[in-house]
Every structure is written in C-alpha cells, then in structure tokens.
Design an enzyme around this catalytic site. Structure first.
Site, PDB file in Angstrom:
ATOM      1  N   ASP A 194      33.260 -23.889 -26.667  1.00 23.44           N
ATOM      2  CA  ASP A 194      32.513 -22.710 -27.111  1.00 23.44           C
ATOM      3  C   ASP A 194      32.567 -21.665 -26.003  1.00 23.44           C
ATOM      4  O   ASP A 194      33.241 -21.867 -24.987  1.00 23.44           O
ATOM      5  CB  ASP A 194      31.051 -23.096 -27.429  1.00 23.44           C
ATOM      6  CG  ASP A 194      30.261 -23.489 -26.183  1.00 23.44           C
ATOM      7  OD1 ASP A 194      30.832 -23.520 -25.076  1.00 23.44           O
ATOM      8  OD2 ASP A 194      29.060 -23.770 -26.311  1.00 23.44           O
ATOM      9  N   ASP A 217      29.778 -19.344 -23.731  1.00 25.47           N
ATOM     10  CA  ASP A 217      28.344 -19.250 -23.429  1.00 25.47           C
ATOM     11  C   ASP A 217      28.033 -17.970 -22.655  1.00 25.47           C
ATOM     12  O   ASP A 217      28.754 -17.623 -21.708  1.00 25.47           O
ATOM     13  CB  ASP A 217      27.921 -20.451 -22.563  1.00 25.47           C
ATOM     14  CG  ASP A 217      28.346 -21.790 -23.138  1.00 25.47           C
ATOM     15  OD1 ASP A 217      27.697 -22.245 -24.091  1.00 25.47           O
ATOM     16  OD2 ASP A 217      29.338 -22.366 -22.640  1.00 25.47           O
ATOM     17  N   ASP A 248      27.290 -19.509 -27.736  1.00 26.88           N
ATOM     18  CA  ASP A 248      25.884 -19.699 -27.381  1.00 26.88           C
ATOM     19  C   ASP A 248      25.397 -18.485 -26.611  1.00 26.88           C
ATOM     20  O   ASP A 248      26.046 -18.052 -25.649  1.00 26.88           O
ATOM     21  CB  ASP A 248      25.709 -20.947 -26.485  1.00 26.88           C
ATOM     22  CG  ASP A 248      25.832 -22.242 -27.276  1.00 26.88           C
ATOM     23  OD1 ASP A 248      25.666 -22.207 -28.516  1.00 26.88           O
ATOM     24  OD2 ASP A 248      26.094 -23.285 -26.651  1.00 26.88           O
TER      25      ASP A 248
HETATM   26  P1  ATP Z   1      32.690 -26.542 -22.795  1.00 30.92           P
HETATM   27  O1  ATP Z   1      33.804 -25.853 -22.119  1.00 30.92           O
HETATM   28  O2  ATP Z   1      33.114 -27.760 -23.516  1.00 30.92           O
HETATM   29  O3  ATP Z   1      31.860 -25.637 -23.654  1.00 30.92           O
HETATM   30  P2  ATP Z   1      30.452 -26.414 -21.035  1.00 30.92           P
HETATM   31  O4  ATP Z   1      30.252 -26.923 -19.666  1.00 30.92           O
HETATM   32  O5  ATP Z   1      30.433 -24.940 -21.226  1.00 30.92           O
HETATM   33  O6  ATP Z   1      31.765 -27.059 -21.595  1.00 30.92           O
HETATM   34  P3  ATP Z   1      28.246 -26.502 -22.918  1.00 30.92           P
HETATM   35  O7  ATP Z   1      27.865 -27.603 -23.845  1.00 30.92           O
HETATM   36  O8  ATP Z   1      28.664 -25.234 -23.541  1.00 30.92           O
HETATM   37  O9  ATP Z   1      29.351 -27.105 -21.948  1.00 30.92           O
HETATM   38  O10 ATP Z   1      27.007 -26.277 -21.995  1.00 30.92           O
HETATM   39  C1  ATP Z   1      26.995 -25.287 -20.983  1.00 30.92           C
HETATM   40  C2  ATP Z   1      25.763 -25.438 -20.148  1.00 30.92           C
HETATM   41  O11 ATP Z   1      24.612 -25.166 -20.909  1.00 30.92           O
HETATM   42  C3  ATP Z   1      25.610 -26.833 -19.575  1.00 30.92           C
HETATM   43  O12 ATP Z   1      25.402 -26.707 -18.197  1.00 30.92           O
HETATM   44  C4  ATP Z   1      24.372 -27.398 -20.203  1.00 30.92           C
HETATM   45  O13 ATP Z   1      23.590 -28.065 -19.237  1.00 30.92           O
HETATM   46  C5  ATP Z   1      23.656 -26.176 -20.701  1.00 30.92           C
HETATM   47  N1  ATP Z   1      23.059 -26.489 -21.992  1.00 30.92           N
HETATM   48  C6  ATP Z   1      23.727 -26.736 -23.129  1.00 30.92           C
HETATM   49  N2  ATP Z   1      22.887 -26.997 -24.134  1.00 30.92           N
HETATM   50  C7  ATP Z   1      21.652 -26.910 -23.620  1.00 30.92           C
HETATM   51  C8  ATP Z   1      20.337 -27.075 -24.127  1.00 30.92           C
HETATM   52  N3  ATP Z   1      20.118 -27.374 -25.407  1.00 30.92           N
HETATM   53  N4  ATP Z   1      19.313 -26.886 -23.287  1.00 30.92           N
HETATM   54  C9  ATP Z   1      19.513 -26.574 -22.015  1.00 30.92           C
HETATM   55  N5  ATP Z   1      20.728 -26.405 -21.460  1.00 30.92           N
HETATM   56  C10 ATP Z   1      21.770 -26.581 -22.240  1.00 30.92           C
HETATM   57 MN    MN Z   2      30.461 -24.085 -23.148  1.00 34.42          MN
HETATM   58 MN    MN Z   3      27.413 -24.136 -25.087  1.00 33.32          MN
END
Ligand code: ATP
Ligand code: MN
Ligand code: MN
Length: 372
Positions: free
Chosen positions: A204, A206, A296
């Site tokens: 995703d 963020d 997100d």
């Molecule tokens: P990817 O590249 O697969 O998206 P990512 O490290 O960006 O990997 P994400 O799942 O998008 O992974 O999460 C990004 C950050 O947001 C992480 O550090 C996670 O701790 C935080 N995070 C995700 N969901 C929540 C949540 N529901 N509440 C608090 N923090 C969250």
């Molecule tokens: Mn992510």
């Molecule tokens: Mn995310």
C-alpha cells in the site's frame, strides 16, 4: 597441523531498535524460511510464536555477511531451538523440510489467498476454511455474506495483490497533496511506511498529514475524503475519527499502543499513465486506464507529529521492539502519540524522531535502517 578456515562469529544487540537493518539482506534464504513460519503462526492465531520467528528473522537480517555455519551464531540473540533447527536444515541441505511442507500445505495456501482479500482477517479466513472454502472461486460461488470492505477487496483482488511501485506511490502522493492543499492550505503531507524506509515496492502507500498550526488539522479527514471522492479517486474508504485525549489518558492510563488518530483506510482509483501500465495491465483492450491501490491516510496534530512519524514508518517489528525497549529498559511507555516516563511521572515532548531516540537512550536509526 590442520588448516582451519577462518569463519566470522557474529554478534548483534538484542533489540531490533539497537541495530541498523538496511534492505541489503545477506541471509534472505534463512530469513524467508523464518518469515514463512512467522506468517503461518500469525495466520493460525499464534501471535506469540509469530513474534518469536519475526525476531529470529530480524536478528539475521542485521548480519553483515551470509551465515555459512551454525557455530557463527553464538552471539546472535533471539534464536530459539525451533529457529536454530530450521537454520541448520537450510545451511546443511539448502531447505527446511518443515518450511517446504508448509509452503505446499492446502491450509496455508488457502489462508494466504483468503487473507489476501482486503478486509478479510485471520478469524474470517479460518471460519471459511472450516466451511470448505479454500479458493476465491469457492468463495464467489458459495457466497457467504461479505461486508463492504471485503466486497471491494474481492472485486479488486488482482490489483490489490500486485505490488505498488515507487512511481505509483509518487502518483498517489501527488493526488493526496492536491487534495490536502485544496481543503487545508498549508497542510503537510509526508510519505510514511515502507516507502519512507526506502523500499522499492509496497502492499500500500501510507501518508501522514499535519498542519504547522496546532488545531488546524482537526476535522481534516472528512474534507480530504470528500474532495478525493468528488474527484473520482476513491473506490473504497473507511474513516475512523480521532479518539486520543492526553488528559483522559493521564498518568493512570498512559498512552496505550493502540493509536487513535483520524485515519482512513482506502482503495484509490489511480489513473495509469501511458507507458507506466506494465505487467498485469495488458489484456485484450490494451492497458487499462486505471488500477486499484491501497492507501492509508493518517492525520496528526503537529505536537504529536514526531511520534506519529516514528510510529508509522515501521517496520512493524522495529516498532514493536521500540515499545518493548521503552517499557522494559527505560520504564517508559511509547505510542504513536506520546512518550510517557513512569519514573518522572510525565510526558516527554519531542519535535523530531532524533529527540525521541535520545529520550529513549538509543542511538538514532534513520528510516532506511529500520527494515527489521
Ligand atoms: P508495506 O510496504 O507492505 O506496506 P509497511 O511497512 O508500509 O509495508 P504497513 O502495514 O503499511 O507496512 O504499515 C506501516 C506502518 O504503520 C507500520 O509501522 C505499522 O506499525 C503502522 N500501522 C499499520 N497499521 C496500524 C494500526 N492499525 N495502528 C497503528 N499503526 C499501524
Ligand atoms: Mn505500507
Ligand atoms: Mn499501511
């Protein structure tokens, strides 16, 4: 006299937040095996075991060279009996029978496919498997009731399981910046998550959004979402309002790990630029004009921005380890909102990530070295 080959014995600190973990992993075969076991534990509702395997994998990710012998691992933390057995198998024969069996197992494959649907968690997937639903086709045919998120997830399954590239992340960023600039001039948009850590792809994109004047960010998310929707950029969205109140948390209930920012989980309809389409965009009609992308959005008051930035940059294990370090080693409580010091019975302020690491008594680790 026997010629003995010189082998390096590795040693690394025990918390992931004390280590510099770049994307340059010298032990990918080992860490892939351990990560698969972690994933299986998580998909089976065994979170404790999942964390143990994640920690073991993270310890190996931080090593400067490939491991060739078990005896090199004496100074490496977090390696339990089970992890060591898997490592031994991989070093001796190139693969772990347990991991290979798992890869082929019907239950694991079904859990992966079903939880690969946006909106479907471990419990739902487990229930469906119990009802004999193992594939997307069976799901579509047998038709259990799906909620709104799951219907969007199923409809856009292929797009949402295709990794998002940096160019696409930049295209989403341009849209989010236009939206924020239009509904709240002066708002600041920061790319967080894996892309901030330097990853080339993600599941995703963020973003963290704030405004330099405290309070101006309040109520921003609904406006942002309705702008995006009116411009046709949203296929799905769910917004949670901010429920964090420092006064209510107080020393009695210091900032918990759950974060309560204004937040939006969404699926964007991202126009595909000519020439970018690439794999998956083909088919009879040539490149499709758009693809679905998970996005997100998080809004934070500027006073909490540094904590939100640190908390949402990841990796997930790095975050978990930071909180564990804060609690176990510093008698503090860290969240994405604040840092509370139990010894002094007060919140410690910070306006940068560097200050938070300093409060925690840790060396500063930049985002590109938080890939634990
Ligand atoms: P990817 O590249 O697969 O998206 P990512 O490290 O960006 O990997 P994400 O799942 O998008 O992974 O999460 C990004 C950050 O947001 C992480 O550090 C996670 O701790 C935080 N995070 C995700 N969901 C929540 C949540 N529901 N509440 C608090 N923090 C969250
Ligand atoms: Mn992510
Ligand atoms: Mn995310």
């Amino acid at each position: 006299k026997l010629q003995t080959e010189e082998v390096e014995v590795f040693s690394t600190p025990s918390y992931a937040c004390q280590r510099r973990t770049t994307l340059d992993n010298h032990n990918a075969v080992l860490t892939d095996a351990l990560s698969l076991l972690a994933e299986n534990a998580e998909l089976s509702g065994e979170d404790g075991r999942g964390v143990a395997f994640r920690r073991a994998a993270a310890a190996l990710k931080a090593l400067p060279l490939p491991v060739t012998r078990l005896t090199q691992l004496g100074g490496v933390p977090c390696l339990g009996g089970h992890s060591l057995r898997v490592i031994k198998d991989v070093l001796e024969s190139g693969a772990s029978p347990e991991v290979e069996a798992l890869r082929r197992s019907e239950r694991f494959k079904a859990l992966k496919v079903l939880t690969g649907i946006f909106g479907v968690g471990v419990k739902t997937a487990g229930r469906w498997i119990g009802e004999g639903i193992l594939t997307l086709r069976q799901l579509r045919d047998s038709g259990p009731t799906l909620n709104r998120a799951q219907r969007a997830g199923l409809r856009h399954y292929d797009d949402l399981n295709r990794p998002v590239g940096r160019a696409e992340a930049a295209a989403v960023a341009a849209v989010v910046e236009a939206a924020a600039g239009s509904v709240l001039p002066g708002a600041r948009v920061t790319l967080i998550g894996g892309f901030r850590r330097g990853k080339q792809t993600g599941h995703d994109v963020d973003f963290l959004i704030t405004h330099p004047e405290e309070g101006r960010e309040a109520g921003l998310m609904p406006k942002l979402v309705s702008w995006l929707d009116s411009q046709g950029f949203l296929l799905y969205q769910k917004t949670n309002s901010n429920s964090y109140l420092e006064a209510a948390e107080g020393p009695a209930r210091p900032a918990s790990n759950m974060d309560r920012f204004e937040r939006c989980f969404s699926v964007f309809k991202l126009p595909e630029e000519a020439g970018r389409g690439g794999a998956g965009a083909g088919g009879e009609g040539g490149p499709r004009p758009w693809r679905a992308v998970r996005v997100d959005l998080v809004v934070s008051p500027v006073s909490q921005f540094a904590f939100a930035l640190l908390g949402w940059t990841g990796s997930k294990l790095f975050e978990r380890e930071l909180r564990r370090w804060a609690g176990h080693e510093m008698n503090m409580c860290l969240s994405s909102h604040a840092l509370y010091d139990h010894r002094q019975s007060r919140y410690l302020r910070a306006s940068s990530e560097e200050e938070i690491f300093a409060h925690l008594g840790l060396e500063y680790i930049p985002p590109s070295e938080r890939n634990a």
